[in-house]
Motif scaffolding. Structure first.
Motif, mmCIF file in Angstrom:
data_model
loop_
_atom_site.group_PDB
_atom_site.id
_atom_site.type_symbol
_atom_site.label_atom_id
_atom_site.label_comp_id
_atom_site.label_asym_id
_atom_site.label_seq_id
_atom_site.Cartn_x
_atom_site.Cartn_y
_atom_site.Cartn_z
ATOM 1 N N CYS A 178 2.170 -6.455 -5.758
ATOM 2 C CA CYS A 178 1.209 -5.367 -6.014
ATOM 3 C C CYS A 178 0.393 -5.722 -7.257
ATOM 4 O O CYS A 178 0.352 -4.949 -8.226
ATOM 5 C CB CYS A 178 1.937 -4.036 -6.215
ATOM 6 S SG CYS A 178 3.107 -3.597 -4.930
ATOM 7 N N THR A 181 2.666 1.897 -3.350
ATOM 8 C CA THR A 181 1.851 2.478 -4.425
ATOM 9 C C THR A 181 1.357 3.881 -4.090
ATOM 10 O O THR A 181 0.773 4.545 -4.942
ATOM 11 C CB THR A 181 0.621 1.584 -4.705
ATOM 12 O OG1 THR A 181 -0.137 1.421 -3.494
ATOM 13 C CG2 THR A 181 1.054 0.225 -5.213
ATOM 14 N N ARG A 182 1.631 4.350 -2.854
ATOM 15 C CA ARG A 182 1.122 5.662 -2.457
ATOM 16 C C ARG A 182 2.206 6.667 -2.129
ATOM 17 O O ARG A 182 1.934 7.855 -2.073
ATOM 18 C CB ARG A 182 0.249 5.515 -1.193
ATOM 19 C CG ARG A 182 -1.143 5.045 -1.440
ATOM 20 C CD ARG A 182 -2.055 5.445 -0.287
ATOM 21 N NE ARG A 182 -1.481 5.237 1.011
ATOM 22 C CZ ARG A 182 -1.819 4.268 1.844
ATOM 23 N NH1 ARG A 182 -2.719 3.375 1.486
ATOM 24 N NH2 ARG A 182 -1.261 4.155 3.019
ATOM 25 N N THR A 204 -2.815 -5.957 -8.150
ATOM 26 C CA THR A 204 -3.922 -5.125 -8.635
ATOM 27 C C THR A 204 -3.410 -3.860 -9.300
ATOM 28 O O THR A 204 -3.832 -3.487 -10.405
ATOM 29 C CB THR A 204 -4.866 -4.761 -7.482
ATOM 30 O OG1 THR A 204 -5.354 -5.962 -6.876
ATOM 31 C CG2 THR A 204 -6.039 -3.932 -7.976
ATOM 32 N N GLU A 205 -2.490 -3.182 -8.650
ATOM 33 C CA GLU A 205 -1.965 -1.921 -9.165
ATOM 34 C C GLU A 205 -1.059 -2.131 -10.376
ATOM 35 O O GLU A 205 -0.802 -1.192 -11.128
ATOM 36 C CB GLU A 205 -1.194 -1.169 -8.075
ATOM 37 C CG GLU A 205 -2.050 -0.688 -6.911
ATOM 38 C CD GLU A 205 -2.369 -1.792 -5.910
ATOM 39 O OE1 GLU A 205 -1.860 -2.924 -6.106
ATOM 40 O OE2 GLU A 205 -3.117 -1.531 -4.961
ATOM 41 N N TYR A 206 -0.566 -3.356 -10.566
ATOM 42 C CA TYR A 206 0.387 -3.605 -11.656
ATOM 43 C C TYR A 206 -0.306 -3.763 -13.015
ATOM 44 O O TYR A 206 0.359 -3.769 -14.044
ATOM 45 C CB TYR A 206 1.204 -4.862 -11.364
ATOM 46 C CG TYR A 206 2.462 -4.962 -12.192
ATOM 47 C CD1 TYR A 206 3.626 -4.314 -11.798
ATOM 48 C CD2 TYR A 206 2.486 -5.683 -13.388
ATOM 49 C CE1 TYR A 206 4.775 -4.389 -12.555
ATOM 50 C CE2 TYR A 206 3.632 -5.756 -14.151
ATOM 51 C CZ TYR A 206 4.772 -5.106 -13.729
ATOM 52 O OH TYR A 206 5.904 -5.173 -14.492
ATOM 53 N N GLN A 260 0.826 -1.208 0.000
ATOM 54 C CA GLN A 260 0.000 0.000 0.000
ATOM 55 C C GLN A 260 0.857 1.254 0.000
ATOM 56 O O GLN A 260 0.615 2.197 -0.760
ATOM 57 C CB GLN A 260 -0.941 -0.002 1.199
ATOM 58 C CG GLN A 260 -2.016 -1.093 1.127
ATOM 59 C CD GLN A 260 -2.944 -1.052 2.315
ATOM 60 O OE1 GLN A 260 -2.655 -0.431 3.335
ATOM 61 N NE2 GLN A 260 -4.085 -1.720 2.188
#
Length: 388
Positions: A235, A192-193, A237-239, A189
């Protein structure tokens, strides 16, 4: 060094037995190791001492807790050593030492971990190859073994990795690349932030850099692909937004190898890394990877039959079941070509008879039929001999 490695391996087995005669010598061995690491210039002894301490710490011996302060101080000095092999070995041993700290105490109040982070900062401020490399190695061990401690320092370590990822020295450069997926694993998390001072997240900057590196640097292509695969795993989902450029880079790497006409038997580091990355992406993304792999599947087979290819296909078949028929068909063709020089075709009696009459029957089936004929002839001769 080989004899030393064998001796350490035997000592490890003895420690695991926990025999009283062996356990009584632990304190003596620890003091000898600290002596070798403090003043000894013999590289074999230093490496041996590091491995012995690592073995002892991995077995979580209670008697070693009183040595933690000495371990941290000694290993911190070795992380600035002139030899990169010593620095790497010291970092691995440091991680094993951190395993002695109870998980509940791995937080910002722990004096040992605070000492290590201060040493990390000190190494970074040295602005030398040894200092930067040592800082990156300590960061990796703290992320992997420091529990919750690194949460408050996550942003600073991200900035350090981004700053050093293009450092001129290859040792520092590769250590920075290796740190990126470790950061992604520690806190997906936050990865990605994290605000890195631009419109992109930490993950965006890292992935864009690694994709570019995989296209432009022959030396770092394998490391870049492996890092991308691991980031995707942590990661997933974000990838998704990086899947297309990643698979395009994979396809281009395989096409480039095919154009070089390297013999399929000579699997190189890049091909092995590419195949491993494909498997990792399949595990992370599942069926979402299907449409990206249809063009890549044929190219995977141009690298030749190898353990890396088989391992990758096994994962693909399990995680992306839609590709199972295509994988099995291409694998049968490859094995058939290796064995008899022609692609695989199931035996069809009518087609086989037609090819035989036209004189165009493939070597594969001619050989097979010849084998049957030879067997029949041998059986006939045997029967005739018996009758006579």
């Amino acid at each position: 060094m080989a004899i030393s490695n064998e001796a350490v391996a035997i000592y490890k087995k003895l420690i695991e037995k926990r025999w009283a005669s062996v356990m009584s010598s632990v304190e003596t061995e620890v003091n000898r190791c600290l002596e070798w690491l403090g003043s000894e210039r013999n590289e074999v002894r230093r490496m041996t001492a590091l491995r012995v301490i690592e073995v002892l710490c991995n077995n979580n011996l209670v008697s070693l807790h009183s040595y933690l302060t000495k371990f941290f101080a000694t290993l911190s000095n070795l992380l600035r050593d002139q030899r990169s092999e010593i620095r790497v070995a010291a970092a691995h041993t440091l991680g094993a030492c951190m395993g002695l700290i109870p998980m509940s105490e791995r937080n910002v109040r722990n004096p040992g971990l605070n000492f290590l982070y201060e040493e990390l900062q000190r190494n970074f401020q040295m602005a030398s190859v040894e200092g930067y490399h040592g800082a990156l190695l300590v960061s990796q061990e703290l992320l992997q073994h420091g529990g919750m401690y690194m949460q408050s320092h996550f942003g600073q370590v991200c900035d350090m990795a981004l700053k050093l990822k293009e450092y001129r020295d290859p040792i520092v450069h590769k250590a920075a690349i290796a740190l990126l997926p470790v950061l992604a694993r520690y806190s997906p998390q936050e990865f990605t932030r994290v605000n890195t001072g631009s419109s992109e997240s930490m993950m965006g900057r890292a992935c864009n850099y690694l994709i570019t590196l995989s296209r432009t640097s022959d030396r770092d292509r394998a490391a870049a692909f492996l890092a991308l695969g691991n980031i995707a795993q942590y990661c997933s989902t974000e990838y998704r937004s990086f899947l297309e450029p990643t698979t395009r880079a994979i396809r281009d790497a395989l096409i480039q190898r095919a154009k070089m006409r390297i013999p399929p038997a000579e699997a190189d580091e890049t091909v092995t890394a590419v195949l491993q990355t494909i498997a990792t992406l399949a595990t992370a993304m599942g069926p979402a990877l299907t449409r990206y792999l249809r063009d890549i599947l044929d190219l995977m087979f141009t690298a030749g039959l190898s353990q890396a290819l088989c391992d990758s296909l096994l994962v693909l078949e399990r995680e992306v079941s839609q590709l199972q028929p295509a994988i099995q068909g291409r694998l049968l063709d490859m094995v058939s070509i290796i064995l008899v020089g022609v692609p695989f075709r199931p035996s069809q009696q009518s087609l086989d008879d037609l090819e035989q009459r036209m004189g165009t029957m493939s070597m594969h089936y001619t050989t097979a039929q010849n084998g049957h004929r030879s067997g029949a002839a041998a059986n006939g001769n045997s029967a005739n001999g018996a009758n006579s």
